[in-house]
Design a protein around this motif. Structure first.
Motif, PDB file in Angstrom:
ATOM      1  N   GLY A   1      36.865  93.400  -4.876  1.00 38.09           N
ATOM      2  CA  GLY A   1      36.232  92.221  -4.283  1.00 38.09           C
ATOM      3  C   GLY A   1      36.960  90.924  -4.614  1.00 38.09           C
ATOM      4  N   ASP A   2      36.893  89.951  -3.679  1.00 40.52           N
ATOM      5  CA  ASP A   2      37.683  88.732  -3.882  1.00 40.52           C
ATOM      6  C   ASP A   2      36.868  87.521  -4.338  1.00 40.52           C
ATOM      7  N   SER A   3      35.588  87.719  -4.658  1.00 40.01           N
ATOM      8  CA  SER A   3      34.796  86.579  -5.135  1.00 40.01           C
ATOM      9  C   SER A   3      35.427  85.985  -6.398  1.00 40.01           C
ATOM     10  N   ALA A   4      35.614  84.669  -6.391  1.00 41.28           N
ATOM     11  CA  ALA A   4      36.199  84.012  -7.562  1.00 41.28           C
ATOM     12  C   ALA A   4      35.227  84.020  -8.737  1.00 41.28           C
ATOM     13  N   GLU A   5      33.959  84.315  -8.445  1.00 38.20           N
ATOM     14  CA  GLU A   5      32.947  84.315  -9.489  1.00 38.20           C
ATOM     15  C   GLU A   5      32.849  85.678 -10.175  1.00 38.20           C
ATOM     16  N   TYR A   6      32.823  86.748  -9.370  1.00 38.89           N
ATOM     17  CA  TYR A   6      32.579  88.064  -9.969  1.00 38.89           C
ATOM     18  C   TYR A   6      33.452  89.185  -9.400  1.00 38.89           C
ATOM     19  N   GLY A   7      34.377  88.873  -8.485  1.00 38.56           N
ATOM     20  CA  GLY A   7      35.234  89.913  -7.916  1.00 38.56           C
ATOM     21  C   GLY A   7      36.331  90.301  -8.891  1.00 38.56           C
ATOM     22  N   LEU A   8      36.723  91.574  -8.877  1.00 36.83           N
ATOM     23  CA  LEU A   8      37.809  92.001  -9.768  1.00 36.83           C
ATOM     24  C   LEU A   8      39.175  91.796  -9.124  1.00 36.83           C
ATOM     25  N   GLY A   9      39.171  91.344  -7.850  1.00 34.06           N
ATOM     26  CA  GLY A   9      40.431  91.035  -7.170  1.00 34.06           C
ATOM     27  C   GLY A   9      41.039  92.251  -6.499  1.00 34.06           C
ATOM     28  N   GLY A  10      41.973  91.990  -5.580  1.00 36.30           N
ATOM     29  CA  GLY A  10      42.565  93.067  -4.797  1.00 36.30           C
ATOM     30  C   GLY A  10      43.986  93.374  -5.216  1.00 36.30           C
ATOM     31  N   THR A  11      44.795  93.764  -4.231  1.00 45.50           N
ATOM     32  CA  THR A  11      46.196  94.068  -4.544  1.00 45.50           C
ATOM     33  C   THR A  11      46.934  92.767  -4.816  1.00 45.50           C
ATOM     34  N   GLY A  12      48.086  92.862  -5.444  1.00 45.22           N
ATOM     35  CA  GLY A  12      48.810  91.666  -5.850  1.00 45.22           C
ATOM     36  C   GLY A  12      49.804  91.189  -4.803  1.00 45.22           C
ATOM     37  N   ASP A  13      50.391  90.042  -5.094  1.00 47.38           N
ATOM     38  CA  ASP A  13      51.434  89.471  -4.247  1.00 47.38           C
ATOM     39  C   ASP A  13      52.780  89.946  -4.784  1.00 47.38           C
ATOM     40  N   CYS A  14      53.360  90.923  -4.080  1.00 43.83           N
ATOM     41  CA  CYS A  14      54.629  91.498  -4.551  1.00 43.83           C
ATOM     42  C   CYS A  14      55.826  90.869  -3.834  1.00 43.83           C
ATOM     43  N   ASP A  15      55.577  90.071  -2.796  1.00 48.49           N
ATOM     44  CA  ASP A  15      56.671  89.704  -1.887  1.00 48.49           C
ATOM     45  C   ASP A  15      56.983  88.222  -1.736  1.00 48.49           C
ATOM     46  N   SER A  16      56.030  87.328  -1.993  1.00 47.30           N
ATOM     47  CA  SER A  16      56.221  85.936  -1.567  1.00 47.30           C
ATOM     48  C   SER A  16      57.428  85.276  -2.234  1.00 47.30           C
TER      49      SER A  16
ATOM     50  N   ASP B   1      55.876  89.212  -8.665  1.00 50.20           N
ATOM     51  CA  ASP B   1      55.546  90.236  -9.660  1.00 50.20           C
ATOM     52  C   ASP B   1      54.206  90.933  -9.413  1.00 50.20           C
ATOM     53  N   CYS B   2      53.795  90.995  -8.148  1.00 50.00           N
ATOM     54  CA  CYS B   2      52.532  91.671  -7.793  1.00 50.00           C
ATOM     55  C   CYS B   2      51.309  91.058  -8.478  1.00 50.00           C
ATOM     56  N   THR B   3      51.390  89.752  -8.764  1.00 48.23           N
ATOM     57  CA  THR B   3      50.262  89.046  -9.383  1.00 48.23           C
ATOM     58  C   THR B   3      49.041  89.064  -8.468  1.00 48.23           C
ATOM     59  N   VAL B   4      47.892  89.392  -9.052  1.00 51.41           N
ATOM     60  CA  VAL B   4      46.634  89.404  -8.296  1.00 51.41           C
ATOM     61  C   VAL B   4      46.195  87.954  -8.067  1.00 51.41           C
ATOM     62  N   THR B   5      46.040  87.583  -6.788  1.00 53.23           N
ATOM     63  CA  THR B   5      45.738  86.184  -6.454  1.00 53.23           C
ATOM     64  C   THR B   5      44.303  85.994  -5.976  1.00 53.23           C
ATOM     65  N   THR B   6      43.534  87.083  -5.942  1.00 50.43           N
ATOM     66  CA  THR B   6      42.144  86.973  -5.512  1.00 50.43           C
ATOM     67  C   THR B   6      41.216  87.406  -6.651  1.00 50.43           C
ATOM     68  N   GLY B   7      39.940  87.048  -6.525  1.00 53.02           N
ATOM     69  CA  GLY B   7      38.965  87.485  -7.518  1.00 53.02           C
ATOM     70  C   GLY B   7      38.920  86.580  -8.736  1.00 53.02           C
ATOM     71  N   ALA B   8      38.101  86.974  -9.677  1.00 48.73           N
ATOM     72  CA  ALA B   8      37.780  86.120 -10.822  1.00 48.73           C
ATOM     73  C   ALA B   8      38.880  86.077 -11.880  1.00 48.73           C
ATOM     74  N   PHE B   9      39.881  86.957 -11.766  1.00 50.57           N
ATOM     75  CA  PHE B   9      40.947  86.964 -12.771  1.00 50.57           C
ATOM     76  C   PHE B   9      42.249  86.373 -12.248  1.00 50.57           C
ATOM     77  N   ALA B  10      42.211  85.840 -11.013  1.00 50.59           N
ATOM     78  CA  ALA B  10      43.406  85.214 -10.446  1.00 50.59           C
ATOM     79  C   ALA B  10      43.762  83.974 -11.260  1.00 50.59           C
ATOM     80  N   PRO B  11      45.062  83.711 -11.444  1.00 47.91           N
ATOM     81  CA  PRO B  11      45.462  82.520 -12.196  1.00 47.91           C
ATOM     82  C   PRO B  11      44.833  81.237 -11.622  1.00 47.91           C
ATOM     83  N   SER B  12      44.591  81.229 -10.295  1.00 52.61           N
ATOM     84  CA  SER B  12      44.043  80.028  -9.653  1.00 52.61           C
ATOM     85  C   SER B  12      42.610  79.722 -10.079  1.00 52.61           C
TER      86      SER B  12
END
Ligand SMILES: *[C@@H]1O[C@H](CO)[C@@H](O)[C@H](O)[C@H]1NC(C)=O
Ligand SMILES: *[C@@H]1O[C@H](CO)[C@@H](O)[C@H](O)[C@H]1NC(C)=O
Ligand SMILES: *[C@@H]1O[C@H](CO)[C@@H](O)[C@H](O)[C@H]1NC(C)=O
Ligand SMILES: *[C@@H]1O[C@H](CO)[C@@H](O)[C@H](O)[C@H]1NC(C)=O
Ligand SMILES: [Cu+2]
Length: 332
Positions: free
Chosen positions: A121-136, A141-152
């Motif tokens: 799930g991608d909720s910034a409050e309680y989501g664990l996040g999805g697949t990472g960004d491997c390409d941009s 480094d396949c950093t997870v950019t969604t969910g509550a553990f995203a650096p953002s």
């Protein structure tokens, strides 16, 4: 300590590195103790939003407590950066005030489309996040950019075993094996049912099936759960590591609790299973692997890593007895 059983189990399975796991046994063994209450373990998607938010908050709390124990590499080199205090379920409760159910991820519910699982799930409050960004970018480094553990999400960084971002690379075909079959082939309800129903009294065969399910979830998720070396670290620093990166992904705990639940199901499936245990190697051709212990038995004290107290398998057979004191919601 409530993660103890899976930890124990997988160290016996020993296909994935076991040093990433720790079991802290508390109290005095000479004094038999009783459970004052049973904690309930629930499937992630059955938690309310506020229960998920509380769990995520407690994980962040625990991950933010840094300490300087443990050297990381085999030659005792301590790497830069303070590790988080991350000895899990008991610490979530005792140190970070978590009171809710311990969650697990029943991936067999999602086998047909693992990518769409509610655990991503991608909720910034309680989501664990999805697949990472491997390409941009080359540093992505396949950093997870969604969910509550995203650096953002702000001033927060996971730090097991060193501070770095959560990474994932969800994929059914990893490309790591010759003639690879999709990683979800062992994750459907039929394989799970076969594993518990066709291995009665035979810990070795049950263990083998568990190992496949265990590894295939690690492989499917990729990134930290596959123990990938973070881009910022020199490859040789990762190589000698005595501690794996895999628990850095909070999903690690949900997956391992699910495996513990399957063990519990197997134990209750037939009386021959409850106390079945052996130290047989998974690959009988290879008796030289130092992680296998042919003499392991239910009263054998097995040690895991420098932070943990050795524990006998027999003391963790019954999840409803001290020191474990928990049950699964779907158990009758
Ligand atoms: C694995 O996933 C693919 C794609 O999502 C799906 O078509 C297939 O049925 C799944 N296999 C199993 C055994 O669940
Ligand atoms: C992510 O997984 C794909 C396979 O699906 C692989 O080709 C790719 O190299 C992986 N990316 C990284 C950065 O590991
Ligand atoms: C489950 O067991 C049956 C009977 O042995 C076998 O035919 C079937 O292929 C098994 N299914 C899976 C997914 O392993
Ligand atoms: C047996 O295990 C040892 C130790 O892990 C390993 O170095 C060796 O390559 C393995 N041999 C085979 C044939 O798998
Ligand atoms: Cu694991």
């Amino acid at each position: 300590m409530a993660m103890g059983r899976t930890i124990l189990f997988l160290c016996v399975l020993a296909v994935f590195p076991c040093a990433h796991l720790s079991y802290a046994q508390e109290g005095n063994e000479a004094q038999p103790q009783k459970c004052s209450k049973l904690l309930i373990r629930k499937e992630w998607r059955t938690l309310t939003h506020s229960e998920k938010t509380e769990w995520v908050g407690a994980v962040k709390c625990l991950a933010s407590i840094r300490h300087e124990r443990l050297s990381l590499t085999k030659d005792q080199t301590v790497l830069e950066g303070k590790r988080s205090l991350y000895l899990f379920d008991t610490s979530l409760r005792d140190t970070c005030g978590y009171n809710g159910p311990t969650p697990y991820w029943d991936w067999s519910r999602d086998h047909a489309d693992l990518f769409a699982s509610p655990v991503f799930g991608d909720s910034a409050e309680y989501g664990l996040g999805g697949t990472g960004d491997c390409d941009s970018s080359p540093e992505a480094d396949c950093t997870v950019t969604t969910g509550a553990f995203a650096p953002s999400t702000g001033n927060f960084e996971l730090a097991w075993p060193i501070p770095h971002a959560l990474r994932r690379n969800l994929t059914l075909i990893t490309g790591w094996f010759d003639h690879e079959l999709p990683q979800n082939r062992t994750l459907g309800p039929e394989f799970v049912r076969n594993s518990t129903e066709q291995t009665t009294g035979d810990f070795f065969r049950f263990q083998y099936a568990m190992t496949l399910m265990h590894n295939h979830v690690h492989n499917f998720v990729g990134g930290d759960l596959a123990g990938d070396c973070p881009a910022g670290l020199r490859e040789e620093d990762c190589k000698g590591m005595a501690i794996s990166f895999t628990p850095n992904d909070p999903l690690f705990w949900l997956h391992h609790v699910q495996l513990d639940r399957l063990w519990s199901e197997w134990q209750r499936h037939h009386p021959f299973n409850f106390a079945a245990f052996s130290g047989m190697p998974l690959n009988p051709q290879n008796m030289t692997d130092p992680r296998y212990d042919l003499n392991a038995h239910a009263d054998h004290h097995m040690s895991f890593d420098v932070q943990s107290v050795p524990v006998a398998p027999r003391s963790v057979f019954d999840t409803e007895s001290w020191p474990l004191c928990y049950r699964y919601t779907d158990e009758s």
